[in-house]
Design a protein around this motif. Structure first.
Motif, PDB file in Angstrom:
ATOM      1  N   VAL A 163      -0.127 -10.137  38.893  1.00 19.97           N
ATOM      2  CA  VAL A 163      -0.824 -11.253  39.211  1.00 19.97           C
ATOM      3  C   VAL A 163      -2.524 -11.138  39.658  1.00 19.97           C
ATOM      4  O   VAL A 163      -3.207 -11.878  39.048  1.00 19.97           O
ATOM      5  CB  VAL A 163      -0.187 -12.145  40.372  1.00 19.97           C
ATOM      6  N   GLU A 164      -2.443 -10.331  40.493  1.00 21.64           N
ATOM      7  CA  GLU A 164      -4.068  -9.932  41.086  1.00 21.64           C
ATOM      8  C   GLU A 164      -4.946  -9.458  39.856  1.00 21.64           C
ATOM      9  O   GLU A 164      -6.005  -9.925  39.795  1.00 21.64           O
ATOM     10  CB  GLU A 164      -3.858  -8.967  42.205  1.00 21.64           C
ATOM     11  N   ARG A 165      -4.358  -8.619  39.157  1.00 22.51           N
ATOM     12  CA  ARG A 165      -5.206  -8.220  38.004  1.00 22.51           C
ATOM     13  C   ARG A 165      -5.298  -9.021  37.043  1.00 22.51           C
ATOM     14  O   ARG A 165      -6.542  -9.251  36.454  1.00 22.51           O
ATOM     15  CB  ARG A 165      -4.255  -7.079  37.210  1.00 22.51           C
ATOM     16  N   LEU A 166      -4.635 -10.101  36.944  1.00 19.39           N
ATOM     17  CA  LEU A 166      -4.839 -11.017  35.772  1.00 19.39           C
ATOM     18  C   LEU A 166      -6.017 -11.998  36.331  1.00 19.39           C
ATOM     19  O   LEU A 166      -6.902 -12.569  35.750  1.00 19.39           O
ATOM     20  CB  LEU A 166      -3.599 -12.280  35.530  1.00 19.39           C
ATOM     21  N   ILE A 167      -5.884 -12.188  37.887  1.00 20.73           N
ATOM     22  CA  ILE A 167      -6.869 -13.359  38.394  1.00 20.73           C
ATOM     23  C   ILE A 167      -8.411 -12.465  38.402  1.00 20.73           C
ATOM     24  O   ILE A 167      -9.241 -13.114  37.937  1.00 20.73           O
ATOM     25  CB  ILE A 167      -6.618 -13.600  39.912  1.00 20.73           C
ATOM     26  N   ASN A 168      -8.249 -11.150  38.408  1.00 23.22           N
ATOM     27  CA  ASN A 168      -9.484 -10.634  38.307  1.00 23.22           C
ATOM     28  C   ASN A 168     -10.118 -10.488  36.877  1.00 23.22           C
ATOM     29  O   ASN A 168     -11.134 -10.824  36.585  1.00 23.22           O
ATOM     30  CB  ASN A 168      -9.497  -9.050  38.869  1.00 23.22           C
ATOM     31  N   LYS A 169      -9.055 -10.452  35.858  1.00 25.60           N
ATOM     32  CA  LYS A 169      -9.451 -10.603  34.492  1.00 25.60           C
ATOM     33  C   LYS A 169     -10.179 -12.146  34.107  1.00 25.60           C
ATOM     34  O   LYS A 169     -11.184 -12.292  33.487  1.00 25.60           O
ATOM     35  CB  LYS A 169      -8.565 -10.139  33.542  1.00 25.60           C
TER      36      LYS A 169
ATOM     37  N   THR B  39       5.536  -2.092  38.127  1.00 28.80           N
ATOM     38  CA  THR B  39       4.506  -2.620  39.137  1.00 28.80           C
ATOM     39  C   THR B  39       4.935  -3.969  39.773  1.00 28.80           C
ATOM     40  O   THR B  39       5.715  -4.397  39.413  1.00 28.80           O
ATOM     41  CB  THR B  39       3.047  -3.083  38.292  1.00 28.80           C
ATOM     42  N   CYS B  40       4.286  -4.032  41.047  1.00 27.75           N
ATOM     43  CA  CYS B  40       4.714  -4.909  41.777  1.00 27.75           C
ATOM     44  C   CYS B  40       4.131  -6.362  41.182  1.00 27.75           C
ATOM     45  O   CYS B  40       3.248  -6.357  40.882  1.00 27.75           O
ATOM     46  CB  CYS B  40       3.880  -4.771  43.371  1.00 27.75           C
TER      47      CYS B  40
ATOM     48  N   LEU C 107      -7.772 -21.248  27.795  1.00 28.04           N
ATOM     49  CA  LEU C 107      -8.176 -20.383  26.646  1.00 28.04           C
ATOM     50  C   LEU C 107      -8.503 -18.913  27.226  1.00 28.04           C
ATOM     51  O   LEU C 107      -8.026 -18.210  26.406  1.00 28.04           O
ATOM     52  CB  LEU C 107      -9.989 -21.135  26.394  1.00 28.04           C
ATOM     53  N   ARG C 108      -8.974 -18.763  28.334  1.00 24.39           N
ATOM     54  CA  ARG C 108      -8.997 -17.520  28.606  1.00 24.39           C
ATOM     55  C   ARG C 108      -7.833 -16.645  28.858  1.00 24.39           C
ATOM     56  O   ARG C 108      -7.574 -15.354  28.442  1.00 24.39           O
ATOM     57  CB  ARG C 108      -9.775 -17.433  30.003  1.00 24.39           C
ATOM     58  N   ALA C 109      -6.754 -17.203  29.335  1.00 22.89           N
ATOM     59  CA  ALA C 109      -5.534 -16.736  29.577  1.00 22.89           C
ATOM     60  C   ALA C 109      -4.936 -16.459  28.041  1.00 22.89           C
ATOM     61  O   ALA C 109      -4.261 -15.338  28.248  1.00 22.89           O
ATOM     62  CB  ALA C 109      -4.534 -17.743  30.245  1.00 22.89           C
TER      63      ALA C 109
END
Length: 54
Positions: free
Chosen positions: A10-16, A4-5, A40-42
């Motif tokens: 990064v975009e998926r992590l930010i959305n999570k 994956t690009c 904590l969330r990461a």
């Protein structure tokens, strides 16, 4: 594993992170508290991904 690009990852992590209400609404008043919430969330996302892979 499918390639994956990096931007997609990064975009998926930010959305999570945004999906977690404490981060999305930024209830914490201090930058230190907000950063602690991000850590904590990461960590929670990372641990969940580790247990899924194993």
């Amino acid at each position: 594993m499918r390639w994956t690009c990096p931007w997609t990852t990064v975009e998926r992590l930010i959305n999570k992170l945004k999906a977690w209400r404490g981060i999305a609404t930024r209830y914490d008043k201090t930058p230190d508290g907000y950063l602690a919430g991000l850590h904590l969330r990461a960590s929670m996302i990372w641990i969940k991904d580790l247990t899924r892979a194993g």
